[in-house]
Design a protein around this motif. Structure first.
Motif, PDB file in Angstrom:
ATOM      1  N   GLY A   1       0.838  -0.781  -0.050  1.00  0.00           N
ATOM      2  CA  GLY A   1      -0.093   0.338   0.477  1.00  0.00           C
ATOM      3  C   GLY A   1       1.108   1.217   0.383  1.00  0.00           C
ATOM      4  N   PHE A   2       0.516   2.275   0.307  1.00  0.00           N
ATOM      5  CA  PHE A   2       1.189   3.411   0.220  1.00  0.00           C
ATOM      6  C   PHE A   2       1.825   3.701   1.652  1.00  0.00           C
ATOM      7  N   ASP A   3       1.144   2.905   2.673  1.00  0.00           N
ATOM      8  CA  ASP A   3       1.540   2.768   4.039  1.00  0.00           C
ATOM      9  C   ASP A   3       2.434   2.196   4.124  1.00  0.00           C
ATOM     10  N   ASN A   4       3.707   2.400   4.608  1.00  0.00           N
ATOM     11  CA  ASN A   4       4.789   1.441   4.743  1.00  0.00           C
ATOM     12  C   ASN A   4       4.512   0.804   5.589  1.00  0.00           C
ATOM     13  N   LEU A   5       3.118   1.089   6.881  1.00  0.00           N
ATOM     14  CA  LEU A   5       3.260  -0.404   8.052  1.00  0.00           C
ATOM     15  C   LEU A   5       2.127  -1.171   7.288  1.00  0.00           C
ATOM     16  N   THR A   6       1.669  -0.786   5.836  1.00  0.00           N
ATOM     17  CA  THR A   6       0.699  -2.138   5.400  1.00  0.00           C
ATOM     18  C   THR A   6       1.900  -2.822   4.555  1.00  0.00           C
ATOM     19  N   ALA A   7       2.943  -2.603   4.034  1.00  0.00           N
ATOM     20  CA  ALA A   7       3.372  -3.571   3.382  1.00  0.00           C
ATOM     21  C   ALA A   7       3.963  -4.268   4.728  1.00  0.00           C
ATOM     22  N   GLU A   8       4.616  -3.710   5.147  1.00  0.00           N
ATOM     23  CA  GLU A   8       5.219  -4.340   6.574  1.00  0.00           C
ATOM     24  C   GLU A   8       3.701  -5.895   7.307  1.00  0.00           C
ATOM     25  N   VAL A   9       2.833  -6.402   6.789  1.00  0.00           N
ATOM     26  CA  VAL A   9       1.863  -7.122   7.161  1.00  0.00           C
ATOM     27  C   VAL A   9       2.442  -8.198   6.861  1.00  0.00           C
TER      28      VAL A   9
ATOM     29  N   SER B   1       5.095  -8.126   4.108  1.00  0.00           N
ATOM     30  CA  SER B   1       6.584  -8.304   4.267  1.00  0.00           C
ATOM     31  C   SER B   1       6.533  -7.898   2.543  1.00  0.00           C
ATOM     32  N   VAL B   2       5.927  -7.226   2.090  1.00  0.00           N
ATOM     33  CA  VAL B   2       6.446  -6.870   0.560  1.00  0.00           C
ATOM     34  C   VAL B   2       6.531  -5.255   0.875  1.00  0.00           C
ATOM     35  N   ILE B   3       6.516  -5.178  -0.888  1.00  0.00           N
ATOM     36  CA  ILE B   3       7.473  -3.823  -1.412  1.00  0.00           C
ATOM     37  C   ILE B   3       6.170  -2.735  -0.734  1.00  0.00           C
ATOM     38  N   PRO B   4       6.570  -1.653  -0.358  1.00  0.00           N
ATOM     39  CA  PRO B   4       5.763  -0.586  -0.371  1.00  0.00           C
ATOM     40  C   PRO B   4       5.848   0.376  -1.547  1.00  0.00           C
ATOM     41  N   VAL B   5       5.038   0.664  -1.775  1.00  0.00           N
ATOM     42  CA  VAL B   5       5.159   1.969  -3.107  1.00  0.00           C
ATOM     43  C   VAL B   5       6.058   2.968  -2.993  1.00  0.00           C
ATOM     44  N   LEU B   6       6.312   3.509  -2.600  1.00  0.00           N
ATOM     45  CA  LEU B   6       7.177   4.236  -2.100  1.00  0.00           C
ATOM     46  C   LEU B   6       8.989   3.542  -2.878  1.00  0.00           C
ATOM     47  N   LYS B   7       9.044   2.994  -2.056  1.00  0.00           N
ATOM     48  CA  LYS B   7      10.456   1.505  -2.244  1.00  0.00           C
ATOM     49  C   LYS B   7      10.341   1.270  -3.567  1.00  0.00           C
ATOM     50  N   GLN B   8       9.173   0.983  -4.842  1.00  0.00           N
ATOM     51  CA  GLN B   8       8.961   0.465  -5.931  1.00  0.00           C
ATOM     52  C   GLN B   8       9.330   2.282  -6.767  1.00  0.00           C
TER      53      GLN B   8
END
Length: 361
Positions: free
Chosen positions: A124-132, A134-141
């Motif tokens: 998701g856009f929220d880094n916390l969502t990606a942590e749920v 363990s995937v790649i946050p949107v800004l990391k993309q």
């Protein structure tokens, strides 16, 4: 890394062929000559063709029955029985039939020239969502896109690299997981944000994302809104509303977010010189398919094809041990309990292309 005159020549020939291909006439109300060099996609599982295969996460779809209707029946990592909407859009642009994942170490030169996906299922856009998961946050993309740009520049030179990026289309879709996996499922964000405040929080990240890509040379953007996320079989199952309809609290959040996103897109048009940006509405077209499946040749939209179609999603619950996976996925709007089938994607992709992508050509 340098390259010989011979390899540079081959690369530039491929580059020229790419632009010729992108200039093919596209069928629509009128024939339009598309000036598109490449297609780049960012976001979540709706546009992830398999990047999660190459990171340590369980949020994957790289085993059967996923991909049973894909080329050679291959499970590529797409959360679908076949192609994604962006694969169909790429084909309509005259680029290629499928958009590959950037993290695939077997990417070809032609793939780099004509576009890749940086999306990551579950994010998701929220880094916390990606942590749920363990995937790649949107800004990391965006950071991966910087790596892509460096590789492209090394391959064809700075001038050609800048041209490819400037004439490419950037599509981004995320946000559903921010609400469903994060805001409504975990206590942290709800303790600090109202729904409206969380929408603002996400949209500020979305703007940062677009501005970062703009600074890297991107000029043509399609910013997707949220779908009717309360209508996916999983959420209807969890809420006990399979027979009574969609979960309205989720759909209302999607509509409120989309209204703010439309305003955000208008502001970006005035703030960033030379930008072409469109708001892509998938809410109402998706809702029409879900509410009127027979109108589009489907038999059901209340459950997916895999297993019961009520809770299965991803390799843990939708796999070869899952009983009663349907034999004809074309009858279903949803492949698993969250993601559409290839046929549903094909329908919505054409609608998006005609109504929105055509404005970027």
């Amino acid at each position: 890394m340098g390259y010989t005159n011979g390899s540079l020549y081959v690369s530039l020939v491929m580059l020229c062929s790419t632009f010729v291909s992108a200039g093919k006439a596209i069928e629509g109300k009128d024939s339009v000559k598309a000036k598109v060099s490449a297609l780049f996609t960012f976001g979540d599982s709706i546009v992830d063709p398999g990047n999660n295969n190459f990171i340590p996460t369980l949020a994957r779809a790289n085993t059967p029955p996923y991909g049973q209707d894909f080329i050679d029946g291959k499970a590529t990592g797409r959360f679908c029985n076949g192609k994604l909407s962006t694969d169909f859009i790429s084909a309509e642009l005259g680029l290629k039939d499928t958009v590959p994942p950037f993290l695939d170490p077997k990417l070809s030169t032609q793939d780099l020239l004509t576009g890749v996906s940086f999306a990551s299922a579950g994010t998701g856009f929220d880094n916390l969502t990606a942590e749920v998961v363990s995937v790649i946050p949107v800004l990391k993309q965006v950071e991966y896109f910087k790596e892509y740009k460096a590789r492209l520049t090394d391959l064809v030179g700075e001038e050609n690299s800048s041209y490819i990026i400037r004439e490419a289309i950037f599509l981004s879709i995320a946000g559903s997981n921010d609400f469903l996996e994060n805001y409504y499922s975990l206590p942290n964000r709800r303790a600090h944000f109202s729904v409206e405040q969380y929408e603002d929080f996400l949209l500020n990240i979305y703007v940062t994302f677009i501005e970062d890509l703009y600074r890297l040379g991107g000029r043509k953007f399609g910013m997707y809104g949220l779908p009717p996320m309360g209508c996916v079989p999983l959420e209807r199952s969890l809420y006990g509303q399979l027979s009574s309809g969609c979960v309205e609290i989720y759909n209302q959040a999607a509509l409120s977010y989309n209204a703010q996103l439309m305003s955000t897109v208008s502001k970006l048009k005035t703030r960033l010189p030379g930008i072409k940006v469109v708001y892509v509405d998938i809410y109402y077209s998706s809702l029409d398919i879900i509410e009127n499946p027979s109108k589009y040749g489907f038999e059901t939209s209340s459950r997916g094809c895999c297993g019961t179609g009520l809770v299965e999603t991803g390799i843990i619950t939708c796999n070869l041990k899952t009983p009663v996976t349907c034999s004809d996925s074309d009858k279903f709007v949803f492949w698993d309990s969250v993601h559409p089938t290839q046929r549903a994607y094909q329908i919505t992709a054409h609608q998006v292309f005609v109504k929105y992508i055509s404005k970027l050509l």
